[in-house]
Design a protein around this motif. Sequence first.
Motif, short mmCIF file in Angstrom:
data_model
loop_
_atom_site.label_atom_id
_atom_site.label_comp_id
_atom_site.label_asym_id
_atom_site.label_seq_id
_atom_site.Cartn_x
_atom_site.Cartn_y
_atom_site.Cartn_z
N THR A 98 0.82 -1.21 0.00
CA THR A 98 0.00 0.00 0.00
C THR A 98 0.86 1.26 0.00
O THR A 98 0.62 2.19 -0.79
CB THR A 98 -0.94 0.00 1.22
N ARG A 102 1.10 4.05 -3.04
CA ARG A 102 0.72 5.44 -2.72
C ARG A 102 1.84 6.41 -3.08
O ARG A 102 1.58 7.47 -3.69
CB ARG A 102 0.39 5.54 -1.24
N GLU A 106 1.52 9.35 -5.89
CA GLU A 106 1.81 10.73 -5.47
C GLU A 106 2.85 11.36 -6.40
O GLU A 106 2.76 12.55 -6.72
CB GLU A 106 2.31 10.75 -4.03
N LEU A 133 -5.49 0.16 -2.84
CA LEU A 133 -5.81 1.03 -1.71
C LEU A 133 -4.79 2.17 -1.59
O LEU A 133 -5.15 3.29 -1.22
CB LEU A 133 -5.87 0.22 -0.42
N GLY A 134 -3.52 1.88 -1.90
CA GLY A 134 -2.52 2.93 -1.90
C GLY A 134 -2.77 3.95 -3.00
O GLY A 134 -2.64 5.17 -2.79
N ARG A 136 -5.73 4.57 -4.33
CA ARG A 136 -6.95 5.31 -3.94
C ARG A 136 -6.63 6.39 -2.91
O ARG A 136 -7.12 7.52 -3.02
CB ARG A 136 -7.99 4.34 -3.39
N ARG A 137 -5.80 6.07 -1.91
CA ARG A 137 -5.49 7.04 -0.87
C ARG A 137 -4.77 8.26 -1.44
O ARG A 137 -5.07 9.40 -1.06
CB ARG A 137 -4.62 6.39 0.21
N GLN A 140 -7.40 10.36 -3.22
CA GLN A 140 -8.29 11.01 -2.25
C GLN A 140 -7.60 12.19 -1.60
O GLN A 140 -8.20 13.26 -1.43
CB GLN A 140 -8.74 10.00 -1.20
N ASP A 141 -6.33 12.02 -1.24
CA ASP A 141 -5.59 13.11 -0.60
C ASP A 141 -5.44 14.32 -1.52
O ASP A 141 -5.34 15.45 -1.05
CB ASP A 141 -4.20 12.62 -0.17
N GLU A 146 -10.88 8.36 -8.74
CA GLU A 146 -10.20 7.12 -9.12
C GLU A 146 -10.81 6.55 -10.39
O GLU A 146 -11.97 6.80 -10.72
CB GLU A 146 -10.29 6.09 -8.00
#
Length: 266
Positions: A98, A102, A106, A133-134, A136-137, A140-141, A146
Amino acid sequence: LIIPYLYDPFFANCAHAVTTVAKEHGYSVIITTSNEDPDTEYAEAERMLQRHVDGLVAIPTPHRESRISRALFGKTPVVIFDRPVSDPALDVVLVQNTAGARRMVEHLIEHGHKRIAFMGLSRNLFTINARFLGYRRALQDAGLDEDAFFGCASYEDTLQALDERLKGANATTAIFTSNTLATRYVLSALVHLGVKMPGDVAFAGFDDFDMAECTSPSLTVVRQPAQEMGRVATSLLFDRIARGEIPQTGNRIVLPVEIVLRRSCG
């Protein structure tokens, strides 16, 4: 050793590390595959026990389906790696799925991308879901939407999904793939569609492989320590064999990943 299959370079690298450590301890290795089928996996595990193996390491089938448990193996040491199983009594070695995903997404966002597609295999696989999930996070941040596709099990489906995403005013500008197999199909589809990296679309993937540095352009990836994971899992197994101990709660070891920046993301 039980692994899903051998045609994925990642699993092959893991298997090589397991056999290397075993030879260092004076052992040979019986290798078999589950083909991601829990019934096949269970049958192969029973065959291993009938051969009175000293210990077993395995990359299990999807953890909600795998029937590998302490009860099955009794006093025979078992170490699971790459993916967990539901039984907490078994030792498991994982990587930062994850967090690595992420960080990579980023990086794409820092390049200015706002429409980033996740191209992957089934979310039923622990590793694929953790990487999603990484992804998605990170979106979202950044306040971004997505766009995930979990059908990269074939070239045809991958081609169709990419063709749809790369058209129109809101076309995808960056792609993040879940693993080496997804990367292979995505790259083939991009060539077929005449899409150039990183000019038309930026690319980054999870998993490094031998030719990733030799493609044109070279591929930006999250490199996970396949060899190290196999070595740590097998070393832990031999430690259990030497101590003759079966824990009530297994160790959970998480290894770091590395961001490898090349040319494909711009």
